[in-house]
Write an enzyme that holds these catalytic residues in place. Structure first.
Site, PDB file in Angstrom:
ATOM      1  N   GLU A 222      47.874 -24.811   7.712  1.00 50.67           N
ATOM      2  CA  GLU A 222      48.560 -24.812   6.420  1.00 50.67           C
ATOM      3  C   GLU A 222      49.545 -23.654   6.459  1.00 50.67           C
ATOM      4  O   GLU A 222      49.160 -22.491   6.433  1.00 50.67           O
ATOM      5  CB  GLU A 222      47.553 -24.655   5.285  1.00 50.67           C
ATOM      6  CG  GLU A 222      46.513 -25.761   5.207  1.00 50.67           C
ATOM      7  CD  GLU A 222      47.060 -27.041   4.597  1.00 50.67           C
ATOM      8  OE1 GLU A 222      48.177 -26.998   4.029  1.00 50.67           O
ATOM      9  OE2 GLU A 222      46.380 -28.080   4.681  1.00 50.67           O
TER      10      GLU A 222
ATOM     11  N   HIS B 283      52.100 -35.436   5.884  1.00 47.49           N
ATOM     12  CA  HIS B 283      52.429 -35.555   4.464  1.00 47.49           C
ATOM     13  C   HIS B 283      53.924 -35.282   4.331  1.00 47.49           C
ATOM     14  O   HIS B 283      54.387 -34.179   4.639  1.00 47.49           O
ATOM     15  CB  HIS B 283      51.613 -34.580   3.627  1.00 47.49           C
ATOM     16  CG  HIS B 283      50.131 -34.846   3.682  1.00 47.49           C
ATOM     17  ND1 HIS B 283      49.181 -33.860   3.661  1.00 47.49           N
ATOM     18  CD2 HIS B 283      49.443 -36.018   3.760  1.00 47.49           C
ATOM     19  CE1 HIS B 283      47.979 -34.388   3.709  1.00 47.49           C
ATOM     20  NE2 HIS B 283      48.115 -35.706   3.780  1.00 47.49           N
TER      21      HIS B 283
ATOM     22  N   GLU C 227      55.519 -32.053   2.841  1.00 49.89           N
ATOM     23  CA  GLU C 227      55.181 -30.760   3.436  1.00 49.89           C
ATOM     24  C   GLU C 227      56.156 -30.527   4.588  1.00 49.89           C
ATOM     25  O   GLU C 227      55.863 -30.788   5.757  1.00 49.89           O
ATOM     26  CB  GLU C 227      53.721 -30.752   3.861  1.00 49.89           C
ATOM     27  CG  GLU C 227      52.790 -30.888   2.648  1.00 49.89           C
ATOM     28  CD  GLU C 227      51.342 -31.129   3.001  1.00 49.89           C
ATOM     29  OE1 GLU C 227      50.974 -30.974   4.186  1.00 49.89           O
ATOM     30  OE2 GLU C 227      50.563 -31.493   2.099  1.00 49.89           O
TER      31      GLU C 227
ATOM     32  N   HIS D 150      50.708 -28.612   8.280  1.00 54.28           N
ATOM     33  CA  HIS D 150      50.742 -29.011   6.877  1.00 54.28           C
ATOM     34  C   HIS D 150      51.355 -27.891   6.043  1.00 54.28           C
ATOM     35  O   HIS D 150      51.865 -26.910   6.575  1.00 54.28           O
ATOM     36  CB  HIS D 150      49.331 -29.333   6.393  1.00 54.28           C
ATOM     37  CG  HIS D 150      48.775 -30.610   6.951  1.00 54.28           C
ATOM     38  ND1 HIS D 150      48.409 -31.687   6.164  1.00 54.28           N
ATOM     39  CD2 HIS D 150      48.519 -31.001   8.221  1.00 54.28           C
ATOM     40  CE1 HIS D 150      47.955 -32.663   6.918  1.00 54.28           C
ATOM     41  NE2 HIS D 150      48.012 -32.267   8.183  1.00 54.28           N
TER      42      HIS D 150
END
Length: 769
Positions: A593, A363, A366, A502
């Site tokens: 994350e 992404h 990110e 991410h």
């Protein structure tokens, strides 16, 4: 950054006062100015470039500003001010290009000219550096819409009304409402970033607002634009961040956002970030204490595509013996997907050496993962040259592949807006508007559906599941060149372990990410669930933020209740890259994350590196867990490709690579391992995995079946050796005996059945008589 943004100005600030003292001999007035900390006499700073209309150097964030709401001085005033200041500060402006005035608005003194600071960083509402107790509000509708939710890019839960809604919302719809931030220290405030409410049910945002400042949270001064109160333009939709620069950057401790108008069908709701540089000391000089950061001398900044290439090239030039740059494809816009390989023998797969990869930037917005991977390149190179034994061992025993930007098109879009103005979604998708993590083939349901329809589930493949035809057709909707390039990359290199990086949360997720029957949330474990949980725990437990029990949750989910790890399907379902790696290849992969803030400000990068450095290293070292070995032909000693390796009670097989080497990640324990390949007799042995951080070697030698040897000889037109003729004859005799035995057993069963029927028929006949 190595030093605070305010360090440079500290020296010049004092110099400005000393210069003023020499010019005016007004030491008493200057001392009074510096020691006065009341709100009525708060120190303010005016941007000289705004007074003189001189151009200033713009950052990517500055280019996006909409400052039409800030009026300008008249042309005559500008020219007059420029003429006065040119004679005083020509040398300073020539050097730095930007100046600031410090003055007391209630006790006029001669203006003191100093250079204006570089753009100040965010205080940290989005990154959570600002604590909840530093944020207050005039009122709020309910706890879920309290002031602690007034943070830029905060995300709400699906159910509005819970404790974690998507903004601060005032209880009343009037112009007396405010959101207040306590910076704790004296701070030079330079701007406010505003955003509407995040909600799938409501539309709420602020159109215009005022900014108020104070040193004691009792007496307040409204930010002025000349002789009038400044009115700042806010939002026109819920998500797009809008930055308003203060006409006069002002030093104070407290700042209030005072909404004036809002969306006609909504209420007073907002999310915000505050820009400011810390000021401290009895003389109000700029605070010179260094921000928490890193001792590693790395290139801590946001790298666009060109800067990323330059950095990677610089690393290879510094460590040419252990690095290599290659590309795996191009993005839709033609940007190359660069990978750096780090190994003691770059460019070649070494027998028995496992392949590891980090993938970042799937992404595009990110951005932290991208920078961490670039940091990792520099760190491994530097520490290897220094002789750091941990790094030397990692580099010599592992072939490491680092892809810093899987979605360069999306990143460039977010980079143009800047870390605070890119918003939550801008740059997430590729240029075609596709979420790359949703673009991998769904192999999960293919496997599950086949298992349900099969009479013998044990014969259904549980690995190397082929890509379905719908994905490879010319008119397929999932024909992104990036996804296909990554898939080809996976197929070319026998990766053993991977992680894709991410942002936007603090948690590590592990497969399966896709659920059966597409349930929205359902724990869906793999056959290797225990080891996947170990992998996730290794990263989460060594991450300095995730492992902090006192940390605040990012948005609305408390992952600390799960020790900061969670099955992907139990969070949200998606047939992504993790599941594809596991089912189509031998590679175990998790998603990390990394931070609540998807696109951290450059000032946050050093501490983020420290938060993740140990995690990045120790996770790579897990590639050496379990068992490994080489499957060879027992006669020729040649490696056997695509030999199937099965561990008892683990319904997920793997295959050997081109040279016959294999790797099977396993937790400590004793295992029964079977290996077989086409044309060979299977082989079995027991392998023990210890707690040491290195794999147990379990080699296998397979014997060809006589039929396979015969076929190979006949294909080559060679003469059949006598030993093979004898083995074939013995095999035929065994097969003949076996078939004869089966026939005899069948014949005996048939005869018994006939006798039973005959005797039964006679008894029935006698009974009837």
């Amino acid at each position: 950054m190595e030093k605070s943004l305010c360090t440079l100005a500290a020296v010049v600030f004092l110099g400005g006062f000393l210069d003023a003292a020499r010019r005016n001999d007004s030491t008493a007035e200057i001392s009074s100015l510096l020691n006065n900390t009341s709100a009525a006499e708060s120190v303010t700073a005016q941007a000289q470039d705004r007074a003189t209309d001189r151009p200033r150097t713009k950052s990517s964030r500055d280019k996006q500003l909409d400052t039409k709401n800030i009026s300008r001085d008249s042309e005559e005033e500008k020219k007059k001010k420029e003429e006065e200041d040119d004679s005083k500060t020509e040398d300073t402006r020539t050097q730095l290009g930007r100046t600031t005035q410090f003055f007391n608005p209630h006790k006029p003194t001669e203006d003191l000219i100093i250079p204006l600071l570089p753009d100040c960083p965010p205080l940290g509402l989005e990154s959570l550096r600002v604590d909840d107790n530093q944020i207050r509000a005039s009122s709020y509708q309910r706890m879920g819409l309290g002031p602690h939710r007034g943070r830029l890019n905060i995300q709400s839960g699906i159910g509005d009304g819970d404790l974690y809604d998507g903004a601060w919302c005032a209880q009343y719809k009037d112009r007396h409402q405010w959101l207040e931030v306590d910076a704790i220290h004296l701070t030079l405030f330079t701007g406010v970033i505003l955003q509407g409410r995040n909600s799938i049910w409501s539309w709420d945002w602020v159109h215009t607002y005022k900014v108020q400042l104070s040193n004691d949270s009792v007496s307040w001064e409204t930010c002025m634009n000349g002789t009038e109160e400044a009115i700042f333009e806010g939002n026109q939709n819920p998500e797009t961040p809008v930055l308003g620069l203060l006409p006069v950057p002002t030093a104070a401790r407290f700042l209030r956002i005072n909404p004036q108008t809002w969306y006609v069908n909504g209420t007073v709701c907002l999310r915000a970030e505050i820009l400011g540089c810390r000021v401290d000391g009895p003389t109000n000089s700029f605070y010179s204490e260094e921000e928490p950061g890193s001792e590693d001398a790395l290139d801590f900044r946001q790298h666009n595509y060109k800067e990323m290439r330059k950095l990677m090239k610089a690393v290879t030039e510094k460590c040419p013996d252990i690095t290599r740059i290659y590309t795996i494809g191009k993005s839709y816009l033609g940007l190359k997907l660069y990978v750096m390989e780090i190994s003691d023998n770059p460019g070649k797969h070494e027998l028995g050496e496992p392949e590891f990869r980090y993938v970042a930037g799937m992404h595009g917005n990110e951005a932290l993962g991208r920078e961490l991977v670039l940091n990792l390149m520099q760190y491994l190179c530097r520490e290897y040259k220094k002789g750091n034994q941990r790094i030397v061992r990692l580099v010599t025993e592992t072939r490491i592949h680092l892809l810093p930007s899987m979605n360069p098109d999306g990143y460039e879009e977010a980079y143009e807006k800047g870390s605070e103005l890119a918003g939550w979604a801008e740059g997430r998708y590729n240029f075609e508007g596709i979420d790359l993590n949703h673009n991998f083939p769904d192999l999960n349901n293919i496997m599950w559906d086949t298992q349900e329809m099969a009479a013998d589930k044990s014969k259904v493949p549980n690995h190397y599941i082929p890509i379905p035809e719908y994905y490879t057709q010319e008119d397929a909707m999932v024909r992104t060149c990036v996804t296909r390039a990554v898939i080809n990359w996976m197929q070319d290199i026998p990766f053993v372990l991977s992680a894709n990086l991410h942002g936007g949360e603090l948690v590590v997720t592990y497969p399966y990410d896709c659920t059966r029957d597409w349930a929205p949330q359902e724990d869906t474990p793999t056959a290797d669930n225990a080891f996947f949980r170990w992998l996730a725990t290794v990263y989460a437990s060594t991450n300095l933020v995730m492992s902090n029990p006192n940390r605040r949750i990012c948005h609305y989910e408390d992952f600390q209740a799960h020790n900061n790890i969670i099955n992907g399907g139990a969070w949200h379902t998606v047939p992504g890259m993790n599941d594809f790696s596991y089912l189509h290849n031998n590679c175990f992969e998790v998603t990390v994350e990394l931070s609540c803030d998807k696109f951290p400000h450059v000032s946050e990068l050093p501490i983020e590196w420290e938060n993740n450095k140990e995690s990045l290293l120790i996770y790579m070292e897990q590639v050496h867990r379990g068992i490994k070995g080489v499957v060879r032909d027992k006669t020729t000693k040649q490696g056997i490709e695509d030999a199937i390796v099965r561990v008892e009670d683990h319904e997920h097989d793997i295959r050997s690579a081109a040279d016959g080497d294999y790797w099977r990640l396993l937790n400590p324990g004793d295992y029964k391992v079977m290996v077989w390949a086409q044309g060979y007799y299977p082989s079995m042995r027991r392998c023990r995995v210890g707690r040491e951080p290195h794999a147990t070697i379990c080699d296998f030698g397979l014997t060809k079946t006589p039929t396979q040897r015969l076929n190979e000889i006949q294909t080559k037109g060679g003469k059949i050796p006598q030993d093979l003729q004898l083995r074939l004859r013995a095999l035929r005799l065994r097969m003949l005996r076996a078939s004869t035995k089966v026939l005899n057993q069948r014949r005996e069963r048939l005869q018994r059945a006939r006798r039973a029927w005959s005797s039964g028929g006679q008894r029935a006949f006698s009974t009837r008589r």
